[in-house]
Design an enzyme around this catalytic site. Structure first.
Site, PDB file in Angstrom:
ATOM      1  N   CYS A  75     103.674 101.596  86.821  1.00 22.15           N
ATOM      2  CA  CYS A  75     103.549 102.097  87.667  1.00 22.15           C
ATOM      3  C   CYS A  75     104.626 102.856  88.052  1.00 22.15           C
ATOM      4  O   CYS A  75     105.847 102.840  87.880  1.00 22.15           O
ATOM      5  CB  CYS A  75     102.607 101.682  89.046  1.00 22.15           C
ATOM      6  N   CYS A  81     106.224 101.233  96.549  1.00 22.44           N
ATOM      7  CA  CYS A  81     105.691 101.639  96.423  1.00 22.44           C
ATOM      8  C   CYS A  81     105.869  99.780  97.501  1.00 22.44           C
ATOM      9  O   CYS A  81     105.274  99.178  98.316  1.00 22.44           O
ATOM     10  CB  CYS A  81     104.538 101.302  95.775  1.00 22.44           C
ATOM     11  N   CYS A  84     103.664  95.880  93.830  1.00 19.96           N
ATOM     12  CA  CYS A  84     103.618  95.035  92.749  1.00 19.96           C
ATOM     13  C   CYS A  84     104.530  94.263  92.054  1.00 19.96           C
ATOM     14  O   CYS A  84     105.350  95.147  91.565  1.00 19.96           O
ATOM     15  CB  CYS A  84     102.203  95.419  91.667  1.00 19.96           C
ATOM     16  N   CYS A 174      96.755 103.911  91.536  1.00 17.94           N
ATOM     17  CA  CYS A 174      97.092 102.426  92.166  1.00 17.94           C
ATOM     18  C   CYS A 174      96.228 101.835  91.179  1.00 17.94           C
ATOM     19  O   CYS A 174      95.470 101.620  90.374  1.00 17.94           O
ATOM     20  CB  CYS A 174      96.836 102.442  93.753  1.00 17.94           C
ATOM     21  N   GLN A 298      86.443  88.462  98.782  1.00 17.04           N
ATOM     22  CA  GLN A 298      87.908  88.205  97.933  1.00 17.04           C
ATOM     23  C   GLN A 298      87.443  89.355  97.255  1.00 17.04           C
ATOM     24  O   GLN A 298      86.961  89.740  96.864  1.00 17.04           O
ATOM     25  CB  GLN A 298      87.492  87.148  97.135  1.00 17.04           C
ATOM     26  N   TYR A 327      85.756  79.161 108.620  1.00 19.80           N
ATOM     27  CA  TYR A 327      85.895  80.612 107.842  1.00 19.80           C
ATOM     28  C   TYR A 327      85.241  80.625 106.811  1.00 19.80           C
ATOM     29  O   TYR A 327      85.397  80.824 105.700  1.00 19.80           O
ATOM     30  CB  TYR A 327      87.103  80.255 107.457  1.00 19.80           C
ATOM     31  N   GLU A 348      82.800  80.828 111.826  1.00 19.79           N
ATOM     32  CA  GLU A 348      83.002  82.212 111.211  1.00 19.79           C
ATOM     33  C   GLU A 348      83.419  82.567 113.139  1.00 19.79           C
ATOM     34  O   GLU A 348      82.000  82.776 113.688  1.00 19.79           O
ATOM     35  CB  GLU A 348      81.966  82.961 110.715  1.00 19.79           C
ATOM     36  N   ASP A 399      89.231  77.532 104.600  1.00 21.91           N
ATOM     37  CA  ASP A 399      90.019  78.918 103.469  1.00 21.91           C
ATOM     38  C   ASP A 399      89.822  79.415 104.456  1.00 21.91           C
ATOM     39  O   ASP A 399      89.529  80.862 105.310  1.00 21.91           O
ATOM     40  CB  ASP A 399      88.498  79.274 102.893  1.00 21.91           C
ATOM     41  N   CYS A 426      95.406  81.725 100.983  1.00 20.93           N
ATOM     42  CA  CYS A 426      95.832  81.995 100.491  1.00 20.93           C
ATOM     43  C   CYS A 426      97.334  82.742 100.818  1.00 20.93           C
ATOM     44  O   CYS A 426      98.494  83.813 100.080  1.00 20.93           O
ATOM     45  CB  CYS A 426      95.306  83.935 100.670  1.00 20.93           C
TER      46      CYS A 426
END
Length: 472
Positions: A75, A81, A84, A174, A298, A327, A348, A399, A426
């Site tokens: 990139c 940025c 990444c 991107c 996701q 969730y 949820e 989750d 996550c």
């Protein structure tokens, strides 16, 4: 302990490792210093911007010696940025660092030393994997020396500059976004400049264009474009319709959402459908899902298929279990597990997500799932009658968002006493915190499996399975 460094000091360091979150680990006379934007093996000069009694944080000012690990990033915006952060490290090495980071979190933060860590699940695609990208308009372009100096300084369409929320890096593309990204950015940018549509400024809260949100169904090849504006005047962007339709043949939904919120949110006050439908479709493991502008889904479709197969395997369902999905979002995990369970109940907080989950279940002809709207931070205590009405769970799938579970929900889970818990996260640091609380109360960790949903970034998904102590 006396701090060996102070703020604004410049010190010479050698980077030993990468810690969770992406910073490099270095030591200065046994004093720990975390360094941004570096690679293990580098020798560098770094400037201290935060100094505490037991650690400091710094950023590089000069590389003295390159690391043998370093590769040239693909990139052109890599150094500016901040998205990444691992792109200058070979992918196999990225996986090793992430795996070690997860193990270190469970060991050092959670005190778990004798648990089973499974091999990290690597991503099949390291580029073009994101099915959603949220680009920002800005009246303050981030300047990168002489790079594209011909572009106007008062207009940018791209990603926020790290540490400067009011500025954006003007991107031509991107590399982790859908392959249509470059063309869409070019069309929208040119239209805005030619028609004097001003970008929104987060300093004076003036301007028209706020965000450009792209979503793609990778397995259906469907694109959604959402242009977020500061005024409810869709006629100002309606001339874009024909150009986008002509150049993006898989465009199935073109939307304008309007919000006057002074924050960076894209949550709409009103939604205008400019072309096509109010949603796109995506398929995961032969199940079809409706994705609306505000739906959580996701962000890596191909890895989500792997993730859900892993969750299904870990749940060890035999068609007799009652499963609760906390969730539950748009219902993707519930729907994935439905053919192996007696009944699935999803919970949820977002009304639109619950609506989509019910539509998704109906679309896939699944009739053994139920979705309940409510805030899990307090739902089971605020509505105790709900627990009396519902069958108790044999298996609990959790989750949560990055913040993890509310402490009171952890206590609620312990009272529910499911035989096994599959915790998907996550943000493994909050998962470790929650898992430690669960293991204090009659649960044991059976296995931990990292899943690399986000190549070239410091983020990692983790699936942890817990059993009640009586089962191990």
């Amino acid at each position: 302990m006396t701090k060996p460094v102070s703020k604004r000091d410049i010190v010479e360091l050698e980077i030993e490792d990468l810690v969770y979150g992406g910073k490099g680990l270095a030591r200065y006379n046994d004093y720990v210093i975390f360094v941004k934007d570096c690679v293990p093996g580098q020798k560098l000069k770094a400037k201290i911007y935060k100094a505490r009694s037991n650690y400091a944080e710094a950023h590089p000012v000069k590389i003295l010696k390159r690391s043998e690990l370093e590769i040239k990033p693909e990139c052109p915006y890599f150094e500016h940025c901040g998205g990444c952060t691992y792109q200058n490290i070979p992918y196999d090495q990225q996986l090793k660092f992430k795996y070690k980071q997860v193990k270190d979190l469970f060991s050092h933060m959670g005190g778990f030393d004798n648990i089973k860590f499974e091999q990290i699940e690597k991503a099949d695609s390291q580029f073009r994997y994101r099915n959603k990208m949220e680009f920002a308009f800005s009246a303050h372009r981030w300047l990168m020396q002489d790079f594209e100096a011909e572009k106007p300084e008062d207009f940018a369409l791209g990603l926020r500059a790290p540490g400067y929320y009011w500025k954006a890096i003007d991107l031509n593309d991107c590399l982790i976004a859908p392959e249509e990204t470059a063309k869409i950015l070019d069309i929208v940018r040119n239209y805005a400049l030619e028609n004097n549509l001003k970008p929104y400024s987060f300093r004076n809260h003036k301007g028209y264009l706020r965000h450009l949100v792209l979503r793609k169904g990778y397995n259906t090849d469907q694109i959604m474009i959402n242009i977020v504006t500061n005024q409810d005047t869709p006629e100002r962007i309606e001339p874009l319709i024909e150009t986008l339709q002509k150049n993006i043949p898989n465009l199935k939904s073109l939307i304008n959402t309007y919000t006057t919120n002074v924050g960076g949110t894209t949550t709409p006050e009103k939604t205008n459908i400019l072309s096509g439908r109010d949603h796109i479709l995506e398929r995961l493991n032969n199940k079809e899902y409706i994705i609306s502008p505000e739906s959580f889904f996701q962000t890596n479709t191909l890895m989500a298929e792997k993730l859900y197969r892993i969750v299904k395997e870990k749940a060890e369902l035999s068609n007799d279990e009652i499963v609760w999905d906390l969730y539950s979002g748009t219902g993707s995990i519930s729907i994935e597990l439905a053919d192996r369970a007696q009944k699935i109940i999803g919970f949820e907080i977002v009304p639109e997500a619950v609506k989509d989950a019910r539509r998704n279940a109906e679309r896939n002809n699944i009739d053994n799932v139920q979705f309940i709207e409510g805030n899990l931070d307090k739902l089971f205590r605020k509505k105790p009658e709900l627990l009396e009405e519902l069958d108790n769970p044999d298996v609990l799938v959790i989750d949560p968002p990055r913040a993890g579970m509310h402490p009171k929900l952890v206590k609620d889970v312990i009272k529910l006493a499911p035989e096994r818990i599959i915790y998907v996260s996550c943000k493994p640091s909050t998962q470790v915190r929650d898992v430690a609380r669960l293991t204090d109360e009659n649960y044991r960790v059976e296995s931990v499996k990292p899943v690399d949903m986000f190549p070239h970034t410091s983020h990692i998904e983790v699936v942890t399975r817990l059993y009640k102590n009586t089962q191990i």
